[in-house]
Write a protein that holds these residues in place. Structure first.
Motif, short mmCIF file in Angstrom:
data_model
loop_
_atom_site.label_atom_id
_atom_site.label_comp_id
_atom_site.label_asym_id
_atom_site.label_seq_id
_atom_site.Cartn_x
_atom_site.Cartn_y
_atom_site.Cartn_z
N LYS A 1 75.11 -46.09 2.85
CA LYS A 1 75.45 -45.71 4.23
C LYS A 1 75.04 -44.26 4.47
CE LYS A 1 79.10 -49.16 4.67
NZ LYS A 1 80.51 -49.44 4.97
N GLU A 2 75.98 -43.40 4.91
CA GLU A 2 75.64 -42.01 5.22
C GLU A 2 76.18 -41.05 4.16
OE1 GLU A 2 76.56 -40.94 9.27
OE2 GLU A 2 76.24 -42.98 9.95
N SER A 3 76.50 -41.58 3.00
CA SER A 3 77.07 -40.75 1.93
C SER A 3 75.97 -40.07 1.13
CB SER A 3 77.92 -41.62 1.00
OG SER A 3 77.10 -42.49 0.24
N ASN A 4 76.38 -39.29 0.14
CA ASN A 4 75.45 -38.66 -0.80
C ASN A 4 75.38 -39.43 -2.11
OD1 ASN A 4 74.36 -36.39 0.60
ND2 ASN A 4 76.37 -35.40 0.46
N THR A 5 75.74 -40.71 -2.04
CA THR A 5 75.68 -41.59 -3.21
C THR A 5 74.53 -42.58 -3.05
OG1 THR A 5 78.09 -41.43 -3.49
CG2 THR A 5 76.96 -43.24 -4.62
N PHE A 6 73.80 -42.79 -4.14
CA PHE A 6 72.63 -43.66 -4.13
C PHE A 6 72.72 -44.61 -5.32
CE2 PHE A 6 71.71 -39.81 -1.97
CZ PHE A 6 70.77 -40.09 -0.98
N ILE A 7 72.32 -45.84 -5.12
CA ILE A 7 72.34 -46.82 -6.19
C ILE A 7 70.95 -47.44 -6.34
CG2 ILE A 7 74.79 -47.36 -5.98
CD1 ILE A 7 73.99 -49.89 -4.42
N GLY A 8 70.71 -48.05 -7.48
CA GLY A 8 69.42 -48.69 -7.70
C GLY A 8 69.45 -49.63 -8.88
N ALA A 9 68.34 -50.28 -9.11
CA ALA A 9 68.19 -51.19 -10.24
C ALA A 9 66.74 -51.16 -10.70
CB ALA A 9 68.60 -52.62 -9.87
N LEU A 10 66.55 -51.40 -11.97
CA LEU A 10 65.22 -51.35 -12.57
C LEU A 10 65.07 -52.50 -13.56
CD1 LEU A 10 62.53 -49.70 -13.02
CD2 LEU A 10 63.74 -48.52 -14.85
N LEU A 11 64.00 -53.28 -13.40
CA LEU A 11 63.66 -54.35 -14.35
C LEU A 11 62.37 -53.98 -15.07
CD1 LEU A 11 64.30 -57.50 -12.10
CD2 LEU A 11 65.87 -56.47 -13.77
N ILE A 12 62.34 -54.17 -16.38
CA ILE A 12 61.17 -53.80 -17.18
C ILE A 12 60.80 -54.95 -18.10
CG2 ILE A 12 60.27 -52.23 -18.93
CD1 ILE A 12 62.08 -50.07 -17.90
N ASN A 13 59.52 -55.25 -18.16
CA ASN A 13 58.97 -56.20 -19.12
C ASN A 13 57.84 -55.50 -19.86
OD1 ASN A 13 58.46 -58.89 -20.30
ND2 ASN A 13 56.54 -58.75 -19.17
N ASP A 14 58.01 -55.32 -21.16
CA ASP A 14 57.06 -54.51 -21.94
C ASP A 14 56.59 -55.31 -23.14
OD1 ASP A 14 55.57 -52.32 -22.62
OD2 ASP A 14 57.23 -51.22 -23.55
N GLN A 15 55.30 -55.63 -23.16
CA GLN A 15 54.68 -56.33 -24.29
C GLN A 15 54.00 -55.30 -25.17
OE1 GLN A 15 54.57 -59.90 -24.78
NE2 GLN A 15 53.79 -59.38 -26.80
N ILE A 16 54.44 -55.19 -26.43
CA ILE A 16 53.92 -54.19 -27.35
C ILE A 16 53.22 -54.90 -28.49
CG2 ILE A 16 54.48 -52.15 -28.71
CD1 ILE A 16 57.23 -52.18 -27.26
N GLY A 17 51.91 -54.85 -28.54
CA GLY A 17 51.19 -55.57 -29.58
C GLY A 17 51.20 -57.07 -29.32
N GLU A 18 50.85 -57.84 -30.34
CA GLU A 18 50.77 -59.29 -30.20
C GLU A 18 52.11 -59.98 -30.37
OE1 GLU A 18 47.30 -61.30 -32.01
OE2 GLU A 18 46.89 -59.34 -32.92
N VAL A 19 53.07 -59.34 -31.01
CA VAL A 19 54.31 -60.04 -31.37
C VAL A 19 55.57 -59.39 -30.82
CG1 VAL A 19 53.30 -61.00 -33.46
CG2 VAL A 19 54.48 -58.79 -33.56
N LEU A 20 55.50 -58.18 -30.36
CA LEU A 20 56.69 -57.45 -29.95
C LEU A 20 56.82 -57.45 -28.43
CD1 LEU A 20 56.38 -54.37 -32.32
CD2 LEU A 20 57.56 -56.52 -32.74
N LYS A 21 58.01 -57.79 -27.93
CA LYS A 21 58.24 -57.85 -26.49
C LYS A 21 59.65 -57.39 -26.17
CE LYS A 21 57.78 -60.86 -22.44
NZ LYS A 21 57.43 -62.22 -21.96
N GLU A 22 59.77 -56.57 -25.12
CA GLU A 22 61.07 -56.11 -24.68
C GLU A 22 61.21 -56.33 -23.18
OE1 GLU A 22 64.16 -52.40 -25.30
OE2 GLU A 22 62.04 -52.11 -25.73
#
Length: 306
Positions: free
Chosen positions: A75-96
């Motif tokens: 609204k008109e406050s000084n508070t802010f919210i959010g969300a973050l989704l991450i998909n990270d493929q590291i090499g051939e076998v590692l995934k986060e």
């Protein structure tokens, strides 16, 4: 023997990535929530950003990262919210894959100058699927390091930013503390994930209404790795087109371009020219970014250059 050799090569390639787990972004100046949870306090609008990065194209097992973020004022406050989704493929076998909520609060410390503090928290799934990449089970070598594994991790991060309409300074550690939920033993709190510390700064230099220059800097530090420096400058032409270039120490030179399809829809692309020995076996890194901004009732829906 050839199979065992392939597994060893994968482990050698994966080890540096496991020590420095956090993904890098060339367009970090347009995807700042991913590196500082306090960033949400800068923008007066609801902002949705999707980014896809394909690193070291042509190199087998090269990292691939996708992020989706949303943040908005309350609204008109000084508070802010959010969300973050991450998909990270590291090499051939590692995934986060992970999801994090962010909360940011700002205070006005001077005329049109604000100090914001933000935190994020969430969980991520980390998987190592060796058997899906080979015609036999790597467990046959009877080494626990080759076993398929899956863990759930809780994460806590923190950040602070000082900003005006002309510049910003930020310090953050988006993965400051991580807890492995797969084990509640005495050693569970000593996570293998090392905190990354990030310092970022940027400013807007207005030559005229049609031309604005935005220099940026990002300094990254993690214990056990050399400090990395990102230097960037983007030129905004007639409020429509960003053109820029970056230098990332120990890694690459980068070219960036971003166009405003409408004043509230931004499409960006970057290409990294590697300046390391990896340039002999890969064809650079590509990154695509799409951002939407929406007006929030009671807020000034003006352009946000940061």
């Amino acid at each position: 023997m050839k199979g065992i050799l392939r597994i060893c090569i994968v482990l050698l390639l994966a080890s540096p990535a496991y020590a420095q787990q956090q993904a890098m972004y060339t367009q970090y100046m347009f995807n700042t929530l991913a590196i500082n949870p306090a960033y949400a306090s800068i923008d007066e609008s609801m902002t949705v950003t999707a980014l896809s990065r394909h690193q070291w194209v042509g190199f087998k097992g090269a990292p691939q990262t996708q992020t989706f973020s949303i943040h908005t004022p309350i609204k008109e406050s000084n508070t802010f919210i959010g969300a973050l989704l991450i998909n990270d493929q590291i090499g051939e076998v590692l995934k986060e894959t992970g999801g994090y909520f962010t909360l940011s609060q700002r205070v006005e410390v001077a005329a049109d100058a604000y100090l914001a503090v933000g935190v994020n928290g969430g969980v991520s799934s980390f998987r190592a699927d060796y058997s899906q990449n080979y015609g036999y089970s790597p467990e046959s070598v009877n080494d626990p390091k080759f076993f398929n594994s899956s863990t759930m991790r809780g994460n806590f991060g923190v950040g602070v930013m000082y900003f005006t309409e002309k510049y910003y300074l930020g310090l953050s550690s988006p993965h400051f503390f991580t807890r492995d939920f797969s084990s509640f033993s005495k050693d569970a709190s000593s996570s293998k994930v090392k905190p990354h510390y990030l310092f970022q700064a940027g400013s807007i230099l207005e030559f005229s209404y049609d031309y604005k220059l935005k220099p940026n800097i990002l300094l990254k530090y993690v214990n056990g790795s050399p400090m990395q420096l990102d230097l960037n400058a983007n030129l905004l032409i007639k409020e429509t087109l960003w053109l820029g270039a970056s230098y990332r120490s120990f890694d690459s030179f980068d070219a960036l371009a971003s166009v405003f399809i409408t004043p509230d829809i931004q499409l960006g692309y970057s290409y990294d020219f590697s300046n390391t020995d990896l340039s002999k076996v890969q064809k650079g890194s590509h990154e695509v970014m799409l951002k939407f901004r929406f007006a929030v009732k009671g807020r000034d829906h003006k352009a946000c250059y940061f």
